[in-house]
Design a protein around this motif. Structure first.
Motif, short mmCIF file in Angstrom:
data_model
loop_
_atom_site.label_atom_id
_atom_site.label_comp_id
_atom_site.label_asym_id
_atom_site.label_seq_id
_atom_site.Cartn_x
_atom_site.Cartn_y
_atom_site.Cartn_z
N TRP A 180 16.43 2.59 30.59
CA TRP A 180 17.35 2.59 29.45
C TRP A 180 18.61 1.79 29.74
O TRP A 180 19.14 1.82 30.85
CB TRP A 180 17.73 4.03 29.07
CG TRP A 180 16.53 4.90 28.97
CD1 TRP A 180 15.66 4.97 27.92
CD2 TRP A 180 16.04 5.80 29.96
NE1 TRP A 180 14.65 5.87 28.21
CE2 TRP A 180 14.86 6.40 29.45
CE3 TRP A 180 16.48 6.17 31.23
CZ2 TRP A 180 14.11 7.33 30.17
CZ3 TRP A 180 15.74 7.10 31.96
CH2 TRP A 180 14.57 7.67 31.42
N ASP A 181 19.09 1.07 28.73
CA ASP A 181 20.38 0.38 28.86
C ASP A 181 21.50 1.38 28.65
O ASP A 181 22.54 1.31 29.28
CB ASP A 181 20.50 -0.72 27.79
CG ASP A 181 19.37 -1.72 27.87
OD1 ASP A 181 19.20 -2.32 28.95
OD2 ASP A 181 18.64 -1.90 26.87
N VAL A 182 21.26 2.27 27.72
CA VAL A 182 22.28 3.25 27.33
C VAL A 182 21.56 4.53 26.92
O VAL A 182 20.44 4.47 26.40
CB VAL A 182 23.16 2.67 26.18
CG1 VAL A 182 22.31 2.31 24.96
CG2 VAL A 182 24.26 3.63 25.77
N GLY A 183 22.17 5.66 27.22
CA GLY A 183 21.57 6.94 26.82
C GLY A 183 22.58 7.75 26.03
O GLY A 183 23.79 7.62 26.23
N LEU A 184 22.09 8.56 25.09
CA LEU A 184 22.94 9.48 24.33
C LEU A 184 22.49 10.90 24.64
O LEU A 184 21.31 11.22 24.48
CB LEU A 184 22.81 9.23 22.82
CG LEU A 184 23.68 8.15 22.17
CD1 LEU A 184 25.15 8.51 22.24
CD2 LEU A 184 23.46 6.79 22.75
N LEU A 185 23.42 11.72 25.10
CA LEU A 185 23.09 13.11 25.45
C LEU A 185 23.67 14.06 24.42
O LEU A 185 24.75 13.82 23.88
CB LEU A 185 23.67 13.49 26.82
CG LEU A 185 23.41 12.58 28.01
CD1 LEU A 185 23.84 13.30 29.30
CD2 LEU A 185 21.98 12.12 28.11
N TYR A 186 22.95 15.14 24.15
CA TYR A 186 23.44 16.16 23.21
C TYR A 186 22.72 17.46 23.54
O TYR A 186 21.67 17.47 24.18
CB TYR A 186 23.17 15.75 21.76
CG TYR A 186 21.73 15.37 21.51
CD1 TYR A 186 20.77 16.33 21.17
CD2 TYR A 186 21.31 14.05 21.66
CE1 TYR A 186 19.44 15.99 20.98
CE2 TYR A 186 19.97 13.70 21.48
CZ TYR A 186 19.05 14.66 21.14
OH TYR A 186 17.73 14.32 20.97
N ASN A 187 23.31 18.54 23.09
CA ASN A 187 22.68 19.85 23.27
C ASN A 187 22.18 20.31 21.90
O ASN A 187 21.15 19.86 21.44
CB ASN A 187 23.69 20.82 23.91
CG ASN A 187 23.05 22.14 24.31
OD1 ASN A 187 21.90 22.40 24.02
ND2 ASN A 187 23.82 22.97 24.98
N GLN A 188 22.94 21.19 21.23
CA GLN A 188 22.52 21.65 19.89
C GLN A 188 22.95 20.68 18.79
O GLN A 188 22.23 20.47 17.83
CB GLN A 188 23.10 23.04 19.58
CG GLN A 188 22.76 24.10 20.61
CD GLN A 188 21.27 24.29 20.77
OE1 GLN A 188 20.54 24.39 19.78
NE2 GLN A 188 20.79 24.34 22.00
N ASP A 189 24.16 20.16 18.93
CA ASP A 189 24.75 19.35 17.87
C ASP A 189 24.43 17.87 18.09
O ASP A 189 25.05 17.21 18.92
CB ASP A 189 26.27 19.56 17.85
CG ASP A 189 26.96 18.74 16.77
OD1 ASP A 189 26.27 17.99 16.04
OD2 ASP A 189 28.20 18.84 16.66
N ASP A 190 23.45 17.37 17.36
CA ASP A 190 23.05 15.97 17.56
C ASP A 190 23.50 15.06 16.41
O ASP A 190 23.01 13.94 16.29
CB ASP A 190 21.53 15.87 17.75
CG ASP A 190 20.76 16.31 16.50
OD1 ASP A 190 21.38 16.83 15.54
OD2 ASP A 190 19.53 16.13 16.47
N ARG A 191 24.43 15.56 15.57
CA ARG A 191 24.86 14.76 14.40
C ARG A 191 25.22 13.33 14.77
O ARG A 191 24.70 12.37 14.20
CB ARG A 191 26.12 15.38 13.77
CG ARG A 191 25.94 16.62 12.97
CD ARG A 191 27.28 17.16 12.50
NE ARG A 191 28.09 17.71 13.60
CZ ARG A 191 29.35 18.12 13.46
NH1 ARG A 191 29.96 18.03 12.29
NH2 ARG A 191 30.00 18.61 14.49
N ALA A 192 26.16 13.20 15.69
CA ALA A 192 26.66 11.87 16.03
C ALA A 192 25.64 11.10 16.86
O ALA A 192 25.44 9.90 16.66
CB ALA A 192 27.98 12.00 16.78
N ALA A 193 24.98 11.80 17.78
CA ALA A 193 24.02 11.14 18.67
C ALA A 193 22.89 10.46 17.89
O ALA A 193 22.51 9.32 18.19
CB ALA A 193 23.44 12.14 19.66
N ARG A 194 22.36 11.16 16.87
CA ARG A 194 21.26 10.59 16.08
C ARG A 194 21.65 9.23 15.48
O ARG A 194 20.89 8.27 15.53
CB ARG A 194 20.91 11.50 14.89
CG ARG A 194 20.16 12.73 15.22
CD ARG A 194 18.64 12.49 15.28
NE ARG A 194 18.11 13.18 16.43
CZ ARG A 194 17.65 12.60 17.52
NH1 ARG A 194 17.61 11.31 17.64
NH2 ARG A 194 17.19 13.29 18.52
#
Length: 263
Positions: free
Chosen positions: A170-184
């Motif tokens: 991966w060039d970049v990864g987005l991590l989230y737990n329950q709240d994935d609003r912004a990550a999506r």
């Protein structure tokens, strides 16, 4: 009990956190848990040679510089961790054994062997808690000004997983737990730019999300935890390029979130 008396941090040691651009006008707060590889003088080198302390086990290579550029681009404040993650990892739950690792990516850390609970408490009291309180204070300031902030955490990861030799494409990864609003939204945007994007990779935010769990998820604040592959941000010119991409994505994420009413 004399061993409680000695403080961990001395007058010549750096502060446990640094706040950049405290009065910035932007509506985001940047956080960089692993911005520094400093070790308190009282702990020496934790028994590690310089080349080990410079590695990823000591800090997130490139993350501080990218955060500094973002602070300027956005005119936002940032809170940076003041000490090496080897001393105490501010992105862990308080008593997580990996928060004060005896072995970090196959490297034995002599200074973390057999640390007494009272010594562990000093690291918590003098480094971990002040750092998190600094983040809380910045969030409180936003709320006092009737601003609903977004949090953006900047990290970097190694291209190869040390213990297994597994490649991380991966060039970049987005991590989230329950709240994935912004990550999506951000995942779609980075993919739209042509990048290989880790969706909760190279780690899952369901396991490793302590700073954002505490400050964002617990308070319903939208956030991005951005993991950049180290070899892509180790050079100055690349840091600026990635900061621009993150700025672009973050602006679009904020616009999208403010367009959707709170559910």
């Amino acid at each position: 009990m004399s061993h409680h008396a000695g403080a961990l941090l001395g007058q010549d040691d750096p502060a446990p956190f640094e706040v950049l651009n405290e009065n910035g006008k932007g509506h985001s707060l940047f956080v960089c848990d692993h911005a520094s590889r400093a070790i308190p003088k009282s702990l020496g080198t934790l028994g590690l040679p310089e080349e080990e302390r410079k590695r990823h086990i000591g800090w997130d290579i490139g993350a501080r510089k990218v955060t500094e550029i973002l602070v300027e681009r956005f005119d936002c404040p940032a809170v940076l961790g003041g000490y090496s993650r080897l001393v105490i990892d501010c992105n862990r739950q308080l008593w997580d054994p990996t928060g004060m690792p005896e072995i970090a990516d196959q490297t034995v850390v002599p200074g973390n062997k057999n640390v007494s609970p009272s010594e562990h408490m000093k690291r918590i009291r003098e480094i971990f808690l002040p750092y998190h309180w600094a983040i809380e204070e910045q969030i409180a300031t936003f709320h006092a000004h009737k601003i609903a902030p977004a949090l953006i955490a900047i990290h970097s990861f190694t291209p190869v997983m040390g213990s297994t030799g597994e490649q991380r494409p991966w060039d970049v990864g987005l991590l989230y737990n329950q709240d994935d609003r912004a990550a999506r939204i951000a995942i779609d945007l980075f993919e739209g730019m042509g990048f290989t994007v880790g969706d909760n990779q190279p780690y899952s935010g369901k396991q490793l999300n302590a700073t954002m769990d505490r400050h964002a998820e617990a308070n319903g604040i939208p956030y991005l935890t951005i993991e950049l592959r180290q070899d892509l941000v180790s050079r100055k010119s690349h840091q600026a390029v990635w900061a621009d991409r993150i700025a672009q994505v973050a602006q679009q994420v904020q616009a999208a979130l403010s367009a959707t009413p709170e559910t």
